[in-house]
Design an enzyme around this catalytic site. Sequence first.
Site, PDB file in Angstrom:
ATOM      1  N   TYR A  81       0.809  -1.218   0.000  1.00 32.10           N
ATOM      2  CA  TYR A  81       0.000   0.000   0.000  1.00 32.10           C
ATOM      3  C   TYR A  81       0.844   1.271   0.000  1.00 32.10           C
ATOM      4  CZ  TYR A  81      -3.976  -2.998   1.016  1.00 32.10           C
ATOM      5  OH  TYR A  81      -4.942  -3.948   0.949  1.00 32.10           O
TER       6      TYR A  81
ATOM      7  N   TYR B 141     -11.913  -7.236   7.250  1.00 32.95           N
ATOM      8  CA  TYR B 141     -10.772  -7.325   6.331  1.00 32.95           C
ATOM      9  C   TYR B 141     -10.495  -8.800   6.061  1.00 32.95           C
ATOM     10  CZ  TYR B 141      -6.280  -7.281   4.115  1.00 32.95           C
ATOM     11  OH  TYR B 141      -5.270  -7.501   3.209  1.00 32.95           O
TER      12      TYR B 141
ATOM     13  N   ASP C  23     -13.043 -16.155   9.606  1.00 33.37           N
ATOM     14  CA  ASP C  23     -11.688 -15.816   9.177  1.00 33.37           C
ATOM     15  C   ASP C  23     -10.864 -15.549  10.433  1.00 33.37           C
ATOM     16  OD1 ASP C  23      -9.366 -14.623   8.348  1.00 33.37           O
ATOM     17  OD2 ASP C  23     -10.318 -13.275   6.905  1.00 33.37           O
TER      18      ASP C  23
ATOM     19  N   LYS D 219      -1.322 -16.421   8.825  1.00 35.20           N
ATOM     20  CA  LYS D 219      -0.428 -15.574   9.636  1.00 35.20           C
ATOM     21  C   LYS D 219       0.420 -16.344  10.655  1.00 35.20           C
ATOM     22  CE  LYS D 219      -2.059 -11.000   8.737  1.00 35.20           C
ATOM     23  NZ  LYS D 219      -3.360 -10.675   8.175  1.00 35.20           N
TER      24      LYS D 219
END
Length: 429
Positions: free
Chosen positions: A20, A148, A249, A278
């Site tokens: 980003y 997200y 999630d 992760k």
Amino acid sequence: MSKNNTIDLDFDKKHIWHPYTSMIDPLPVYPVSHTDGAYLYLESGEQLIDGMASWWSAIHGYNHPKLVNAITEQATTMSHIMFGSITHAPAITLCKKLVEITPAPLQKVFLADSGSVSVEVAIKMALQYWLSQGQHTKSKLMTAKKGYHGDTFAAMSVCDPVNSMHSMYQGFLPEHIFVPAPSASIAGDVNQQELLELELTFKQHHHEVAAFIIEPIVQNAGGMNFYHPAYLAKLRALCDEYNVLLILDEIATGFGRTGKLFASEHANISPDILCIGKALTGGMMTLSATLTTDNIALGISKGSAGVLMHGPTFMGNPLACAVASASIELLFENDWQAQVTRISKAMQALTQCIQLDEVQDVRILGAIGVVEVNRTIDVAKIQKFFISQGLWIRPFGKLIYIMPPYITSDQHITALCNGIYAAIVQQQY
Ligand SMILES: *Cc1c(COP(=O)(O)O)cnc(C)c1O
């Protein structure tokens, strides 16, 4: 000893995209020479206490010998092999552990290469399941705002419509059904009104909805919202009642971060489909997994396609599987629950920030601490300050947040909390 002249920062700025960032006016990047335990070391010589665990992943800190050994040994035996028509011990050992530690109904494991891909796979599972049941109208997803779920297209389509810049991709992204972000906080009262509204949305849309997808208890990159377990329990009940699958999630929340091994345990529920990533490899490699129930997996396989339509080249990568198994073993050897409880206590030091006029909220859950300030943070400015204090913290939006490795000492947690307080008091943001 500085090796600064070996790092070509000019090349980096001209040629390399970071997450980003602009190619015209990129944020500064800090060359890191190596890591060790709770520290990052900059090329310029500074030693920084890590507050980020490399975005939720390095739960055991860096360069842990058990994890390094797992990769090294596996690399000398077999680094990678295709997973089509081949299997291997590292994948089987890992999947046994995953089936054992995740909620009991989850029995079938799909190994993928990143969190976003595991979300893509979860969505495919849900769509293919209903197709195989002859339910051709169930082609949409339902989700809450402030979520997200990753940066690939299907994952992006269920991210918060504002934060993820949906408008830019209008016409390109599938349009799903959004409900308001859960508003009742984990520490507060249940909001009966929002549960009623949630039920109305289910009533209205269930026939076109394949699955509801949400991050359990902690919505992270979409706003660090810690919501009430009653919301999650209600979601489970509504999904059952209205024939909608529940995808959780847990890519950020999994492996103890919220104080439970998986955040779904705060509400004593289990999903139909679970995404993890992760911290799965302790931050050593990229790997993710999508788990589902016997019923859904068999349902998909009975459909006209007969197979789940996904199979990455690096599926079940032996290096990643070996280190993930070692990381899970370490989690239990280290008594993650005691580690996270201790960190949570030390993080109470963040509550000193609530007295500041600039601070809107302080939230702490498990080994996650968040300070929400009153304006968008100047990331370059605050990072410079944190580095001068020997800290590695990377805020976004109005949020300064930390989720350090579980091995972080109380003293280091205090330093992170005091650094955040000082940044705000000294207007370094
Ligand atoms: C980070 C994250 C993802 C995406 O994972 P990647 O490995 O970056 O693709 C998806 N969902 C949640 C909740 C995450 O925190």
